[in-house]
Scaffold this motif. Sequence first.
Motif, mmCIF file in Angstrom:
data_model
loop_
_atom_site.group_PDB
_atom_site.id
_atom_site.type_symbol
_atom_site.label_atom_id
_atom_site.label_comp_id
_atom_site.label_asym_id
_atom_site.label_seq_id
_atom_site.Cartn_x
_atom_site.Cartn_y
_atom_site.Cartn_z
ATOM 1 N N GLN A 148 0.866 -1.179 0.000
ATOM 2 C CA GLN A 148 0.000 0.000 0.000
ATOM 3 C C GLN A 148 0.894 1.217 0.000
ATOM 4 O O GLN A 148 1.691 1.414 0.927
ATOM 5 N N LEU B 284 -2.942 -7.059 -6.536
ATOM 6 C CA LEU B 284 -3.869 -7.943 -5.832
ATOM 7 C C LEU B 284 -4.355 -9.055 -6.766
ATOM 8 O O LEU B 284 -4.339 -8.911 -7.992
ATOM 9 N N CYS C 26 -13.714 -3.904 -2.194
ATOM 10 C CA CYS C 26 -12.582 -3.801 -1.262
ATOM 11 C C CYS C 26 -11.296 -4.309 -1.874
ATOM 12 O O CYS C 26 -10.207 -3.840 -1.543
ATOM 13 N N THR D 25 -9.842 -7.035 -1.282
ATOM 14 C CA THR D 25 -9.064 -7.856 -0.353
ATOM 15 C C THR D 25 -9.845 -9.036 0.212
ATOM 16 O O THR D 25 -9.334 -9.760 1.062
ATOM 17 N N CYS E 276 -11.815 -11.481 -5.979
ATOM 18 C CA CYS E 276 -10.647 -10.632 -5.701
ATOM 19 C C CYS E 276 -9.493 -11.386 -5.046
ATOM 20 O O CYS E 276 -8.356 -10.933 -5.132
ATOM 21 N N THR E 277 -9.753 -12.521 -4.415
ATOM 22 C CA THR E 277 -8.680 -13.249 -3.738
ATOM 23 C C THR E 277 -8.438 -14.618 -4.364
ATOM 24 O O THR E 277 -7.307 -14.966 -4.688
#
Length: 295
Positions: free
Chosen positions: A10, A105, A233, A235, A258-259
Amino acid sequence: MTRAATGPVQVTGEVLGVKRAGAFHHLTLVAAGVAERFRPGTFVALTVGGDLSQRLLRRTFPIYRARPTGAYGGTVEVVLATGDDGSDWLSRLGGGARLDVLGPLGRPFALPKEPVTCTLVGGGHASAPLFGLAERLRERGCAVHMVLGAATETRLFGALEARRAAKTVIVTTEDGSVGMRGSVSAVLPDLLARTSTDVVYASGPHGLLHAAAEAAEAHGAWSQTAVETDMPCGTGVCQACVLPVVGEDGVTRMVRACTEGPVFRGDRVRWRDLGTVPSGTWGAPPPAPTGGPAR
């Protein structure tokens, strides 16, 4: 020997510039650490809204290109389709603007260990991550072919760049404004047969991904699909991007794009059941009884 950096970071990114790309916007950011960790298929989550950022969720974008070194340090490029408050705000940024960047990500495209023939299929601005992928595939000695589709010429992305990235390029538009009239699903089976494609990679709307996965399966090729969906998000916390995917054990589970994604094996995604929790899904409640016993 120094090990490659892994895992997301980040950082505060700085905008180098935003330029038009047909109907879209091409945003370039200096984002130290993100470019060094990039793998094709991964994405970034950007804060949006400036002083209004507490009222707007992050926006996630597949990484178009990442350059670990350069005059400004590591840079990351994404392609925006405007039409919502967050993306509209990003498209208006000038050079020097700062914003929070989280990435890279997600689960990337898997690269073949040996040279194989690959066909890359993209739709609209979602074609963007295929160009970094094409570069990595060529480095491994793979033959690369591409099919790009969109509704109109202005909604295409990367048609000229594709001619430098691939041995064969087919362009389709639904209105016939450029290339062949129709959809990629009409031309894909023939291309897979002509090129003896081993692996199909696809990025675009769900209908395009479904068509690419079905064409690959019919041809006897593997497919990998980068699912395009809202990931507020990025995450895995909000659970807003779940979709039904069949695991190696044959059991359907609701997984997070997303993951666990955004890249999935095309033959594992239950495309016709997107937006639902199919009957028999792991952890889903049993179906409600349809009526009492006969009398």
